[in-house]
Design a protein around this motif. Sequence first.
Motif, PDB file in Angstrom:
ATOM      1  N   VAL A   1     -59.313  60.340  -2.643  1.00 45.60           N
ATOM      2  CA  VAL A   1     -58.533  59.165  -3.029  1.00 45.60           C
ATOM      3  C   VAL A   1     -58.039  59.394  -4.455  1.00 45.60           C
ATOM      4  N   GLY A   2     -56.763  59.162  -4.667  1.00 45.75           N
ATOM      5  CA  GLY A   2     -56.148  59.378  -5.974  1.00 45.75           C
ATOM      6  C   GLY A   2     -55.310  60.644  -6.045  1.00 45.75           C
ATOM      7  N   ASP A   3     -55.535  61.595  -5.123  1.00 41.97           N
ATOM      8  CA  ASP A   3     -54.743  62.824  -5.103  1.00 41.97           C
ATOM      9  C   ASP A   3     -53.321  62.525  -4.649  1.00 41.97           C
ATOM     10  N   ALA A   4     -52.343  63.124  -5.303  1.00 40.66           N
ATOM     11  CA  ALA A   4     -50.966  63.088  -4.816  1.00 40.66           C
ATOM     12  C   ALA A   4     -50.828  64.269  -3.867  1.00 40.66           C
ATOM     13  N   VAL A   5     -50.495  63.994  -2.609  1.00 43.30           N
ATOM     14  CA  VAL A   5     -50.412  65.036  -1.592  1.00 43.30           C
ATOM     15  C   VAL A   5     -49.027  65.058  -0.955  1.00 43.30           C
ATOM     16  N   THR A   6     -48.639  66.242  -0.507  1.00 40.04           N
ATOM     17  CA  THR A   6     -47.387  66.389   0.231  1.00 40.04           C
ATOM     18  C   THR A   6     -47.749  66.592   1.692  1.00 40.04           C
ATOM     19  N   PHE A   7     -47.100  65.835   2.572  1.00 43.03           N
ATOM     20  CA  PHE A   7     -47.456  65.869   3.985  1.00 43.03           C
ATOM     21  C   PHE A   7     -46.234  65.726   4.872  1.00 43.03           C
ATOM     22  N   GLN A   8     -46.421  66.112   6.131  1.00 44.47           N
ATOM     23  CA  GLN A   8     -45.408  65.894   7.161  1.00 44.47           C
ATOM     24  C   GLN A   8     -45.779  64.594   7.875  1.00 44.47           C
ATOM     25  N   PRO A   9     -44.951  63.558   7.773  1.00 46.25           N
ATOM     26  CA  PRO A   9     -45.299  62.305   8.448  1.00 46.25           C
ATOM     27  C   PRO A   9     -45.345  62.461   9.966  1.00 46.25           C
ATOM     28  N   VAL A  10     -44.560  63.399  10.505  1.00 50.34           N
ATOM     29  CA  VAL A  10     -44.573  63.701  11.933  1.00 50.34           C
ATOM     30  C   VAL A  10     -44.851  65.191  12.060  1.00 50.34           C
ATOM     31  N   SER A  11     -45.954  65.542  12.688  1.00 53.21           N
ATOM     32  CA  SER A  11     -46.311  66.953  12.822  1.00 53.21           C
ATOM     33  C   SER A  11     -45.168  67.745  13.449  1.00 53.21           C
ATOM     34  N   GLY A  12     -44.872  68.896  12.857  1.00 54.07           N
ATOM     35  CA  GLY A  12     -43.812  69.756  13.357  1.00 54.07           C
ATOM     36  C   GLY A  12     -42.438  69.429  12.808  1.00 54.07           C
ATOM     37  N   ASP A  13     -42.244  68.245  12.261  1.00 54.74           N
ATOM     38  CA  ASP A  13     -40.965  67.856  11.658  1.00 54.74           C
ATOM     39  C   ASP A  13     -40.915  68.431  10.248  1.00 54.74           C
ATOM     40  N   PRO A  14     -39.824  69.069   9.853  1.00 56.06           N
ATOM     41  CA  PRO A  14     -39.783  69.702   8.526  1.00 56.06           C
ATOM     42  C   PRO A  14     -39.741  68.731   7.342  1.00 56.06           C
ATOM     43  N   MET A  15     -39.496  67.449   7.583  1.00 54.34           N
ATOM     44  CA  MET A  15     -39.445  66.488   6.476  1.00 54.34           C
ATOM     45  C   MET A  15     -40.813  66.388   5.801  1.00 54.34           C
ATOM     46  N   LEU A  16     -40.804  66.384   4.474  1.00 52.48           N
ATOM     47  CA  LEU A  16     -42.030  66.268   3.692  1.00 52.48           C
ATOM     48  C   LEU A  16     -41.964  65.044   2.798  1.00 52.48           C
ATOM     49  N   ILE A  17     -43.123  64.422   2.580  1.00 49.25           N
ATOM     50  CA  ILE A  17     -43.246  63.261   1.693  1.00 49.25           C
ATOM     51  C   ILE A  17     -44.403  63.532   0.747  1.00 49.25           C
ATOM     52  N   THR A  18     -44.246  63.143  -0.502  1.00 49.74           N
ATOM     53  CA  THR A  18     -45.344  63.227  -1.458  1.00 49.74           C
ATOM     54  C   THR A  18     -45.738  61.812  -1.849  1.00 49.74           C
ATOM     55  N   HIS A  19     -46.956  61.420  -1.489  1.00 49.24           N
ATOM     56  CA  HIS A  19     -47.513  60.115  -1.833  1.00 49.24           C
ATOM     57  C   HIS A  19     -48.971  60.293  -2.232  1.00 49.24           C
ATOM     58  N   ARG A  20     -49.572  59.247  -2.747  1.00 49.20           N
ATOM     59  CA  ARG A  20     -50.952  59.293  -3.213  1.00 49.20           C
ATOM     60  C   ARG A  20     -51.917  58.844  -2.110  1.00 49.20           C
ATOM     61  N   VAL A  21     -53.044  59.546  -1.992  1.00 52.77           N
ATOM     62  CA  VAL A  21     -54.087  59.153  -1.045  1.00 52.77           C
ATOM     63  C   VAL A  21     -54.745  57.884  -1.587  1.00 52.77           C
ATOM     64  N   VAL A  22     -54.742  56.818  -0.764  1.00 55.53           N
ATOM     65  CA  VAL A  22     -55.359  55.552  -1.177  1.00 55.53           C
ATOM     66  C   VAL A  22     -56.635  55.252  -0.392  1.00 55.53           C
ATOM     67  N   ALA A  23     -56.849  55.990   0.709  1.00 61.43           N
ATOM     68  CA  ALA A  23     -58.077  55.815   1.492  1.00 61.43           C
ATOM     69  C   ALA A  23     -58.250  57.018   2.406  1.00 61.43           C
ATOM     70  N   SER A  24     -59.507  57.292   2.748  1.00 65.84           N
ATOM     71  CA  SER A  24     -59.787  58.332   3.742  1.00 65.84           C
ATOM     72  C   SER A  24     -60.918  57.847   4.627  1.00 65.84           C
ATOM     73  N   ALA A  25     -60.940  58.352   5.859  1.00 66.99           N
ATOM     74  CA  ALA A  25     -61.958  57.922   6.815  1.00 66.99           C
ATOM     75  C   ALA A  25     -62.252  59.053   7.782  1.00 66.99           C
ATOM     76  N   SER A  26     -63.418  59.005   8.358  1.00 67.04           N
ATOM     77  CA  SER A  26     -63.763  59.974   9.399  1.00 67.04           C
ATOM     78  C   SER A  26     -63.006  59.609  10.667  1.00 67.04           C
ATOM     79  N   ALA A  27     -62.481  60.642  11.317  1.00 68.96           N
ATOM     80  CA  ALA A  27     -61.783  60.445  12.581  1.00 68.96           C
ATOM     81  C   ALA A  27     -62.413  61.387  13.602  1.00 68.96           C
ATOM     82  N   PRO A  28     -62.217  61.124  14.895  1.00 68.66           N
ATOM     83  CA  PRO A  28     -62.822  61.982  15.920  1.00 68.66           C
ATOM     84  C   PRO A  28     -62.430  63.466  15.761  1.00 68.66           C
ATOM     85  N   ASP A  29     -61.225  63.719  15.286  1.00 68.72           N
ATOM     86  CA  ASP A  29     -60.769  65.105  15.139  1.00 68.72           C
ATOM     87  C   ASP A  29     -60.694  65.538  13.673  1.00 68.72           C
TER      88      ASP A  29
END
Length: 159
Positions: free
Chosen positions: A60-88
């Motif tokens: 939380v607090g890291d500025a990360v660059t991510f693909q909002p849709v997997s496989g789509d070349p568009m990238l967004i840089t936003h800050r992590v505001v929460a994280s949680a455990s997921a099944p995968d």
Amino acid sequence: MVARRLATGLLVAVVTTVALVAVGPRLLGGASLTVLSDSMSPAYRVGDLLAVVPQECYAVGDAVTFQPVSGDPMLITHRVVASASAPDGRSYTTRGDANGTDDEPIVAEQIKGRVVAHLPAIGYLSLALGQNREVAVGMSGVALLAYGGFALVTRKKDR
């Protein structure tokens, strides 16, 4: 003489900084990216150059660059505001600093890296150079070496 030293120091500082931000991330498996919107303002503004490098985990607090849709070349840089455990694995919730709402949660595989450095306004130069960015950095390095050689030769002549 003083002006020459100042010019040399400034040239070395600029070329070194640009090379570290433009080439350094690639050596670490990352990338240099130009900010295209003000969603992260005031931390990052349009035209800033970001050095983004993959990490083992994100907090939380890291500025990360991510693909909002997997496989789509568009990238967004936003800050992590929460994280949680997921099944995968882990899921992360992000938000632009200038935005009032959270983004849709993403998984770790969608994150390309964490912002490790940025240079204000240098991204405009990167956009202008386009695909020739690496060539320009290489040519700048060669020019710097040539200038250094020239300075050494003229210095010996002056003595």
